[in-house]
Design a protein around this motif. Structure first.
Motif, PDB file in Angstrom:
ATOM      1  N   SER A 177       0.819  -1.204   0.000  1.00  0.00           N
ATOM      2  CA  SER A 177       0.000   0.000   0.000  1.00  0.00           C
ATOM      3  C   SER A 177       0.853   1.256   0.000  1.00  0.00           C
ATOM      4  O   SER A 177       0.423   2.296  -0.472  1.00  0.00           O
ATOM      5  CB  SER A 177      -0.975   0.000   1.167  1.00  0.00           C
ATOM      6  OG  SER A 177      -0.297   0.194   2.378  1.00  0.00           O
ATOM      7  N   ASP A 217      -0.095   3.819  -2.783  1.00  0.00           N
ATOM      8  CA  ASP A 217      -0.458   5.182  -2.391  1.00  0.00           C
ATOM      9  C   ASP A 217       0.338   6.202  -3.204  1.00  0.00           C
ATOM     10  O   ASP A 217      -0.191   7.221  -3.636  1.00  0.00           O
ATOM     11  CB  ASP A 217      -0.165   5.415  -0.896  1.00  0.00           C
ATOM     12  CG  ASP A 217      -1.264   4.851  -0.013  1.00  0.00           C
ATOM     13  OD1 ASP A 217      -2.333   4.499  -0.544  1.00  0.00           O
ATOM     14  OD2 ASP A 217      -1.058   4.757   1.208  1.00  0.00           O
ATOM     15  N   ASP A 223       3.941   2.873   8.408  1.00  0.00           N
ATOM     16  CA  ASP A 223       2.624   3.304   8.860  1.00  0.00           C
ATOM     17  C   ASP A 223       1.506   2.808   7.954  1.00  0.00           C
ATOM     18  O   ASP A 223       0.706   3.585   7.442  1.00  0.00           O
ATOM     19  CB  ASP A 223       2.556   4.834   8.974  1.00  0.00           C
ATOM     20  CG  ASP A 223       1.340   5.287   9.775  1.00  0.00           C
ATOM     21  OD1 ASP A 223       0.782   4.467  10.530  1.00  0.00           O
ATOM     22  OD2 ASP A 223       0.943   6.454   9.630  1.00  0.00           O
ATOM     23  N   GLU A 269      -2.010   0.818   7.215  1.00  0.00           N
ATOM     24  CA  GLU A 269      -3.280   0.899   7.937  1.00  0.00           C
ATOM     25  C   GLU A 269      -3.321  -0.115   9.076  1.00  0.00           C
ATOM     26  O   GLU A 269      -3.824   0.160  10.164  1.00  0.00           O
ATOM     27  CB  GLU A 269      -4.456   0.662   6.983  1.00  0.00           C
ATOM     28  CG  GLU A 269      -5.798   0.954   7.650  1.00  0.00           C
ATOM     29  CD  GLU A 269      -7.000   0.601   6.777  1.00  0.00           C
ATOM     30  OE1 GLU A 269      -6.824  -0.094   5.773  1.00  0.00           O
ATOM     31  OE2 GLU A 269      -8.120   1.012   7.145  1.00  0.00           O
ATOM     32  N   ARG A 278      -2.062   1.061  12.446  1.00  0.00           N
ATOM     33  CA  ARG A 278      -2.921   1.980  13.205  1.00  0.00           C
ATOM     34  C   ARG A 278      -4.060   1.224  13.848  1.00  0.00           C
ATOM     35  O   ARG A 278      -4.660   1.655  14.812  1.00  0.00           O
ATOM     36  CB  ARG A 278      -3.509   3.048  12.269  1.00  0.00           C
ATOM     37  CG  ARG A 278      -2.503   4.021  11.719  1.00  0.00           C
ATOM     38  CD  ARG A 278      -3.204   5.192  11.055  1.00  0.00           C
ATOM     39  NE  ARG A 278      -3.959   4.788   9.865  1.00  0.00           N
ATOM     40  CZ  ARG A 278      -3.432   4.630   8.670  1.00  0.00           C
ATOM     41  NH1 ARG A 278      -2.121   4.812   8.492  1.00  0.00           N
ATOM     42  NH2 ARG A 278      -4.174   4.288   7.632  1.00  0.00           N
ATOM     43  N   CYS A 279      -4.376   0.075  13.279  1.00  0.00           N
ATOM     44  CA  CYS A 279      -5.610  -0.596  13.657  1.00  0.00           C
ATOM     45  C   CYS A 279      -5.364  -1.851  14.476  1.00  0.00           C
ATOM     46  O   CYS A 279      -6.263  -2.360  15.121  1.00  0.00           O
ATOM     47  CB  CYS A 279      -6.365  -0.946  12.384  1.00  0.00           C
ATOM     48  SG  CYS A 279      -8.104  -1.152  12.635  1.00  0.00           S
ATOM     49  N   ARG A 339      -1.497  -1.179  18.889  1.00  0.00           N
ATOM     50  CA  ARG A 339      -1.117  -0.384  17.732  1.00  0.00           C
ATOM     51  C   ARG A 339       0.406  -0.401  17.605  1.00  0.00           C
ATOM     52  O   ARG A 339       1.113  -0.443  18.613  1.00  0.00           O
ATOM     53  CB  ARG A 339      -1.593   1.056  17.901  1.00  0.00           C
ATOM     54  CG  ARG A 339      -3.104   1.194  17.902  1.00  0.00           C
ATOM     55  CD  ARG A 339      -3.500   2.655  18.003  1.00  0.00           C
ATOM     56  NE  ARG A 339      -4.941   2.793  18.124  1.00  0.00           N
ATOM     57  CZ  ARG A 339      -5.617   2.687  19.277  1.00  0.00           C
ATOM     58  NH1 ARG A 339      -4.979   2.485  20.409  1.00  0.00           N
ATOM     59  NH2 ARG A 339      -6.932   2.812  19.283  1.00  0.00           N
ATOM     60  N   THR A 361       6.521   6.929   9.872  1.00  0.00           N
ATOM     61  CA  THR A 361       5.545   7.292   8.848  1.00  0.00           C
ATOM     62  C   THR A 361       6.141   8.271   7.855  1.00  0.00           C
ATOM     63  O   THR A 361       6.872   9.189   8.215  1.00  0.00           O
ATOM     64  CB  THR A 361       4.281   7.908   9.491  1.00  0.00           C
ATOM     65  OG1 THR A 361       3.326   8.156   8.469  1.00  0.00           O
ATOM     66  CG2 THR A 361       4.583   9.212  10.202  1.00  0.00           C
ATOM     67  N   SER A 389     -12.971   0.963   5.536  1.00  0.00           N
ATOM     68  CA  SER A 389     -11.619   0.726   6.031  1.00  0.00           C
ATOM     69  C   SER A 389     -11.612  -0.124   7.296  1.00  0.00           C
ATOM     70  O   SER A 389     -12.645  -0.436   7.858  1.00  0.00           O
ATOM     71  CB  SER A 389     -10.961   2.066   6.342  1.00  0.00           C
ATOM     72  OG  SER A 389     -11.609   2.642   7.461  1.00  0.00           O
ATOM     73  N   GLU A 418     -10.496   0.882  10.177  1.00  0.00           N
ATOM     74  CA  GLU A 418     -11.009   1.740  11.255  1.00  0.00           C
ATOM     75  C   GLU A 418     -12.531   1.743  11.266  1.00  0.00           C
ATOM     76  O   GLU A 418     -13.168   1.646  12.320  1.00  0.00           O
ATOM     77  CB  GLU A 418     -10.519   3.194  11.098  1.00  0.00           C
ATOM     78  CG  GLU A 418      -9.174   3.487  11.729  1.00  0.00           C
ATOM     79  CD  GLU A 418      -8.057   3.481  10.700  1.00  0.00           C
ATOM     80  OE1 GLU A 418      -8.249   2.877   9.603  1.00  0.00           O
ATOM     81  OE2 GLU A 418      -6.983   4.055  10.979  1.00  0.00           O
ATOM     82  N   GLY A 470     -10.568  -4.861  11.406  1.00  0.00           N
ATOM     83  CA  GLY A 470     -10.772  -3.692  12.265  1.00  0.00           C
ATOM     84  C   GLY A 470     -11.774  -4.000  13.359  1.00  0.00           C
ATOM     85  O   GLY A 470     -11.599  -3.607  14.523  1.00  0.00           O
TER      86      GLY A 470
END
Lengths: 349, 349
Positions: A86, A90, A290, A292, A295-296, A300, A305, B236, B238, B267
């Motif tokens: 990703s 991105d 970093d 997804e 973060r999840c 965590r 990042t 997502s 999240e 998530g």
DNA sequence: GACCCGATTGTTATCGATATCGTAAGCGAT
DNA sequence: ATCGCTTACGATATCGATAACAATCGGGTC
């Protein structure tokens, strides 16, 4: 649910040409061309007639023909190690975002973290005469470098800070970022830090991260050499899980692990869960990128990042500027844009 | 680490043409063309001379010019909802794998799960006169459909089983797959099953999965309507976490949740961890797509797997066949290939 | 009225390759 | 020697648009 066939399938007719549109609208082909580019001066009256003819014939412009005469294909070649990551998708997305408004089309290629493959791709891409090219690396085979240098188009190297850039650069130092992460772990009290990465040097960014790790432990006076190399880049979640086991078995006193990417870090953490090793109680784990999932996840994941999408956008902008310069017969000056990175501390360390 | 500039940067000269190569090798341009395609008959002697000239001049073929005369661009347009989704990037990868050996180049575009955007992209892609086009959907705006039908090139719709295919199809029924998953949960004893998905109908595959869920709970006589719509597709990780909270708060007796994709499922599970809701003890959670994170998470996530890479490969093969037919003046017969899916039970249910 | 100017449109050449057809040479068979 | 056939290669037209320049027209300026 049996799919039914359409009763009438139109005969695949050869698409209409501009000349046919012109004939139908009662003007010359040149006028049609101007009307469709909406840059040339065409009266409202004729434009309407032309657009009507375009509509009736279902005409779509043939850029592949236009490219030949205008000497601009409207292609931007983009080479990434893998699209299934990703971070890079991105970046690709950021590039598209910037260039698509300018009528430019991205030509995407995967190098598979392999410089040989990159070389082949460069050649294949140049075959399409792109107006510019964006690569995701600062190191290339000699031949690839030569091709890039002599292609006569703007080149942007990203995701790296090459010692000897070809042309433009939008990137950051992977080694510095990794080094900063280790220092942060040190501040938090960790004294026995390992590294988990891929087994080959194919992934130059990965190699740089390892280098940054090594520098950091050396300058901090920590035990060195605690690195596990596991699998071919890109190292997967599963491989991260296996690697953490090796690391802990080989050096039972290790109290923190820096992983070459968030994916391997995540795999490592999940494996620790499975084995009942508390994270960060038994061992702290940090990643890179970093994603997804970091973060999840729970906990965590501490990571570095960088704004991947923004790297793409900036690279796109740099390229657009350069193209603009070329178009106005200015010689574009090579530029280097350093994008920031940031260590983000989370619950995994 | 200040980047240094190369001392000599070659003047961006216009790339050499075939005529120049021909002149240098003492042959005609046509012969050079034949030598480079290695299909035409050229003596070893001349071929060597030509390749030498090519090498000295650093010549690379200009396909954008070749396309005009040969009327084949060697492009395959590929439209995916999002590249930042490993399911679709795997498919894109499978396509590349098959076509790159044939000298075809993929032209990738993102529809952002939006039919309007797809329509624009179809138009933009046709502008490049691709030899074929692969789309990741079975539904299109009327105009997009018309353009696809009358483009005169093979079309492959994937990831879906359209009621009324345009041309070729490589896909599966998202509704059936989702339905099968619910049935499996029922067999395991779950009787109060909810669904978590996106809030809009943009994602037609997501909508189909919801439809399959609805059908299943109806035919099983389970409580219906327990669906949470949350966020714009793609939903997502999240958002999955937030959605599960809504689901449980709204129907406290729910004992299982089917998520529109593995990402939201993951998530959701992590959020459950955070809140101390045991998975699957308090609530079982299943996803869709068999993303890497599902295999690696803890607990591993029950999901529906389809071989995404293979969808791409098969779509590529179907397209190659069709192109072959076209080239030999055969009228290709539309085909439908149904790829299998499989429910994989893991620890999360 | 001569002249210039901007707006609009047309004409012609051209981009760089390939399709198609033509030609010449070589060679075996008759 | 002639014919037919294959192999190797060249000449020319062409693909479908755009660049560059020319032409036309109406109106304003002096």
């Amino acid at each position: 649910m049996k799919p039914t066939r359409p009763t009438t399938r139109p005969i695949p007719k050869r698409p209409a040409t501009m000349a046919e549109v012109a004939a139908r609208a009662g003007v010359s082909a040149m006028t049609v061309s101007r009307a469709l580019k909406s840059d040339g001066a065409v009266s409202e009256e004729t434009r309407r007639k032309i657009l009507a003819a375009v509509d009736e014939l279902g005409y779509v412009l043939d850029l592949s023909a236009g490219a030949l005469s205008s000497k601009r294909t409207g292609f931007v070649a983009v080479l990434v190690p893998s699209i299934n990551n990703s971070n890079f998708s991105d970046t690709a997305r950021g590039i598209t975002e910037i260039i698509e408004g300018q009528g430019l089309q991205m030509l995407l290629g995967y190098t598979d973290y392999d410089m040989e493959k990159e070389e082949q791709l460069v050649q294949a891409m140049l075959t399409r005469r792109p107006d510019g090219i964006i690569v995701t690396d600062g190191r290339h085979t000699p031949k690839a470098r030569r091709m890039l240098e002599s292609a006569g188009i703007p080149v942007v190297e990203t995701w790296d800070l090459p010692d000897d850039p070809i042309d433009h650069v939008v990137g950051f130092s992977n080694a510095e970022a990794s080094r900063a992460l280790v220092h942060r772990l040190y501040q938090k009290g960790y004294r026995n830090i390992g590294f988990i990465g891929g087994a080959s040097r194919r992934d130059t960014r990965g190699a740089d991260r390892r280098l940054g790790y090594t520098r950091a432990v050396e300058e901090l006076g920590l035990p060195v050499g605690r690195t596990i190399s596991f699998g071919n880049p890109p190292i997967s979640m599963e491989q991260g899980g296996q690697a953490i086991v090796h690391l802990v078995q080989q050096w039972p006193d290790v109290d923190a692990a820096v992983c070459v990417s968030d994916l391997s870090a995540f795999g490592a953490i999940m494996e620790c869960h499975r084995r009942g090793w508390a994270v960060p109680g038994r061992i702290a784990i940090a990643g890179f990128g970093d994603f997804e999932v970091s973060r999840c996840a729970w906990p965590r994941i501490t990571t570095v990042t960088v704004d991947c999408r923004n790297i793409g956008r900036e690279a796109g902008r740099v390229l657009l500027n350069a193209l603009d310069d070329v178009q106005h017969d200015r010689t574009p000056a090579p530029s280097t844009l350093i994008v920031p990175f940031e260590v983000i501390e989370r619950e995994s360390t």
